[in-house]
Design an enzyme around this catalytic site. Sequence first.
Site, PDB file in Angstrom:
ATOM      1  N   GLU A  27       0.834  -1.213   0.000  1.00 11.41           N
ATOM      2  CA  GLU A  27       0.000   0.000   0.000  1.00 11.41           C
ATOM      3  C   GLU A  27       0.860   1.251   0.000  1.00 11.41           C
ATOM      4  O   GLU A  27       1.869   1.321   0.714  1.00 11.41           O
ATOM      5  CB  GLU A  27      -0.891   0.004   1.246  1.00 11.41           C
ATOM      6  CG  GLU A  27      -2.166   0.789   1.056  1.00 11.41           C
ATOM      7  CD  GLU A  27      -3.087   0.161   0.017  1.00 11.41           C
ATOM      8  OE1 GLU A  27      -3.127   0.673  -1.110  1.00 11.41           O
ATOM      9  OE2 GLU A  27      -3.721  -0.853   0.329  1.00 11.41           O
ATOM     10  N   SER A  61     -24.511   9.789 -14.793  1.00 10.60           N
ATOM     11  CA  SER A  61     -24.277   8.674 -13.879  1.00 10.60           C
ATOM     12  C   SER A  61     -25.434   8.574 -12.913  1.00 10.60           C
ATOM     13  O   SER A  61     -25.864   9.592 -12.354  1.00 10.60           O
ATOM     14  CB  SER A  61     -22.977   8.883 -13.096  1.00 10.60           C
ATOM     15  OG  SER A  61     -22.903   7.929 -12.049  1.00 10.60           O
ATOM     16  N   GLY A 115     -15.622   6.027  -3.255  1.00 13.55           N
ATOM     17  CA  GLY A 115     -14.805   6.535  -2.166  1.00 13.55           C
ATOM     18  C   GLY A 115     -14.590   5.549  -1.034  1.00 13.55           C
ATOM     19  O   GLY A 115     -14.181   5.929   0.054  1.00 13.55           O
ATOM     20  N   ALA A 116     -14.833   4.267  -1.265  1.00 15.19           N
ATOM     21  CA  ALA A 116     -14.711   3.269  -0.201  1.00 15.19           C
ATOM     22  C   ALA A 116     -13.335   2.619  -0.189  1.00 15.19           C
ATOM     23  O   ALA A 116     -13.098   1.655   0.535  1.00 15.19           O
ATOM     24  CB  ALA A 116     -15.797   2.207  -0.354  1.00 15.19           C
ATOM     25  N   SER A 121     -12.973   5.112  -8.920  1.00 13.58           N
ATOM     26  CA  SER A 121     -12.472   6.058  -9.929  1.00 13.58           C
ATOM     27  C   SER A 121     -11.833   5.310 -11.094  1.00 13.58           C
ATOM     28  O   SER A 121     -12.131   5.583 -12.259  1.00 13.58           O
ATOM     29  CB  SER A 121     -11.504   7.062  -9.301  1.00 13.58           C
ATOM     30  OG  SER A 121     -10.392   6.421  -8.721  1.00 13.58           O
ATOM     31  N   ASP A 170      -4.462   0.861  -9.544  1.00 12.81           N
ATOM     32  CA  ASP A 170      -5.895   0.621  -9.666  1.00 12.81           C
ATOM     33  C   ASP A 170      -6.270   0.263 -11.104  1.00 12.81           C
ATOM     34  O   ASP A 170      -7.062  -0.641 -11.356  1.00 12.81           O
ATOM     35  CB  ASP A 170      -6.678   1.871  -9.237  1.00 12.81           C
ATOM     36  CG  ASP A 170      -6.345   2.299  -7.823  1.00 12.81           C
ATOM     37  OD1 ASP A 170      -5.713   1.505  -7.103  1.00 12.81           O
ATOM     38  OD2 ASP A 170      -6.710   3.428  -7.452  1.00 12.81           O
TER      39      ASP A 170
HETATM   40  P1  ADP Z   1     -12.262   5.454  -4.860  1.00  9.97           P
HETATM   41  O1  ADP Z   1     -11.588   5.359  -6.189  1.00  9.97           O
HETATM   42  O2  ADP Z   1     -11.502   4.779  -3.774  1.00  9.97           O
HETATM   43  O3  ADP Z   1     -13.675   4.983  -4.899  1.00  9.97           O
HETATM   44  P2  ADP Z   1     -11.830   8.238  -5.373  1.00  9.97           P
HETATM   45  O4  ADP Z   1     -11.966   9.475  -4.544  1.00  9.97           O
HETATM   46  O5  ADP Z   1     -10.552   7.966  -6.054  1.00  9.97           O
HETATM   47  O6  ADP Z   1     -12.282   7.004  -4.465  1.00  9.97           O
HETATM   48  O7  ADP Z   1     -12.930   8.270  -6.515  1.00  9.97           O
HETATM   49  C1  ADP Z   1     -14.286   8.536  -6.206  1.00  9.97           C
HETATM   50  C2  ADP Z   1     -14.815   9.575  -7.170  1.00  9.97           C
HETATM   51  O8  ADP Z   1     -14.854   9.015  -8.507  1.00  9.97           O
HETATM   52  C3  ADP Z   1     -16.234   9.980  -6.888  1.00  9.97           C
HETATM   53  O9  ADP Z   1     -16.285  11.029  -5.947  1.00  9.97           O
HETATM   54  C4  ADP Z   1     -16.718  10.435  -8.259  1.00  9.97           C
HETATM   55  O10 ADP Z   1     -16.248  11.745  -8.544  1.00  9.97           O
HETATM   56  C5  ADP Z   1     -15.987   9.488  -9.196  1.00  9.97           C
HETATM   57  N1  ADP Z   1     -16.826   8.314  -9.515  1.00  9.97           N
HETATM   58  C6  ADP Z   1     -16.518   7.014  -9.279  1.00  9.97           C
HETATM   59  N2  ADP Z   1     -17.515   6.191  -9.701  1.00  9.97           N
HETATM   60  C7  ADP Z   1     -18.467   6.979 -10.218  1.00  9.97           C
HETATM   61  C8  ADP Z   1     -19.750   6.733 -10.814  1.00  9.97           C
HETATM   62  N3  ADP Z   1     -20.245   5.510 -10.947  1.00  9.97           N
HETATM   63  N4  ADP Z   1     -20.447   7.817 -11.236  1.00  9.97           N
HETATM   64  C9  ADP Z   1     -19.956   9.065 -11.105  1.00  9.97           C
HETATM   65  N5  ADP Z   1     -18.770   9.350 -10.553  1.00  9.97           N
HETATM   66  C10 ADP Z   1     -18.023   8.336 -10.105  1.00  9.97           C
HETATM   67 MG    MG Z   2      -9.722   6.201  -6.674  1.00 11.20          MG
END
Ligand code: ADP
Ligand code: MG
Length: 389
Positions: A27, A61, A115-116, A121, A170
């Site tokens: 990590e 989305s 964001g989990a 992303s 990722d």
């Molecule tokens: P993680 O990649 O760990 O989930 P990140 O902060 O890197 O967290 O990415 C999350 C962000 O990616 C969200 O806040 C949004 O902007 C974007 N995102 C991810 N999936 C979607 C989706 N299905 N629809 C719209 N935006 C998304």
């Molecule tokens: Mg991410």
Amino acid sequence: MNGFASEFGREPAGRWAAPGRVNLIGEHVDYADGLCLPFAIAQRTVVAAADRDDAVLRLRSLAERGTVEIDLDDVGTGSPAGWGGYAAGVLWALRAAGHPVRGLDLLVTDTVPLGAGLSSSAALECATALAADDLFGLGLGGTPEGRRQLAAACVRAENEIVGAATGGMDQAAALLATAGHALLLDTHDGSTRQVPFDPQDAGLQVLVIDTKVRHHLADGRYGNRRTAVEKAAETLGLPSLRDATLDQLAALDPGLARRGRHIVTEIGRVREAVALLDAGLVTEIGPLLDASHTSLAEDYEVSCAELDLACATARAAGALGARMVGGGFGGSAIALVPVARAEAVERAVRAAFEADGYREPDFIDAEPSPAAARLATPGDSTVVGLVAA
Ligand code: ADP
Ligand code: MG
């Protein structure tokens, strides 16, 4: 596909899905020339898409409000702001690499939890990249080498358009993983190797504990760690901390030395975990997960109270090992749990969170799953996926 038709007034040309990922170990080393060991999970982001004749990207989305419409010629650093940057950035990066990419109508239907720490992303980027690859005939999605190029475009989107200083783990996991394996990624040269990882076969499961504490990678703290690691390498006159020794780190000021120690020891733990998995000793990687968490919490300082509680409680309830995953400051932890103990671990973590007044966590069974692929549409029996190398 009603959502697509009502949004865009026509049917989509297809649907593409890309998985989230869990990083088993390794990590915060993907930007330090290090090794990591992610695997793709069954949870996926699905996009329905149709190509356009112009350079306009229209995006919607179901996980976010509003429609985004952007001319690809206007995409640049920080623009479009918000979630549209992930998809627009991918098309922008493919065009910048010389590929004949035009606009898309794109609807994001299912999603990896946002964001989990499961990389929603990259899932969004990689599903978009695969859609563009198919619809504009780039011919990259069918081979690991082509998929590396798609992954590189996704990384550029996230780094340059969204402005999140993430490494390439990722996207590699989402595009190159195979079921029943973790993907050993050497971020020094981008090379990958499939490492057998089948927890179920060993009577185990990887339980993801989503603390529901949401982090924002673009908000600076992640970039701050990356800067520290780069500074440490520069001070030591090394290209990266990959080959630094603990003795060398002692020459740094104590703050930087601690950051560096996480990088050096974490890369060592990845090598140990791979050796165990290659030998089929899945049940023995638990202590490496625990040591990874301690290093992230104490040396790298990217954990938080909820993640620490989740890991400690899971271990006490029978997990063989547990650690935070992803960028940190919230998001998820993983616990390697005997299937027979999984419910008890969930119950214990739930109770501990309630006792401390935290939000109720979510639990996800993370099963090593295949990489991104085009989904079959009714009447179409061909599914374009990655042919294992
Ligand atoms: P993680 O990649 O760990 O989930 P990140 O902060 O890197 O967290 O990415 C999350 C962000 O990616 C969200 O806040 C949004 O902007 C974007 N995102 C991810 N999936 C979607 C989706 N299905 N629809 C719209 N935006 C998304
Ligand atoms: Mg991410």
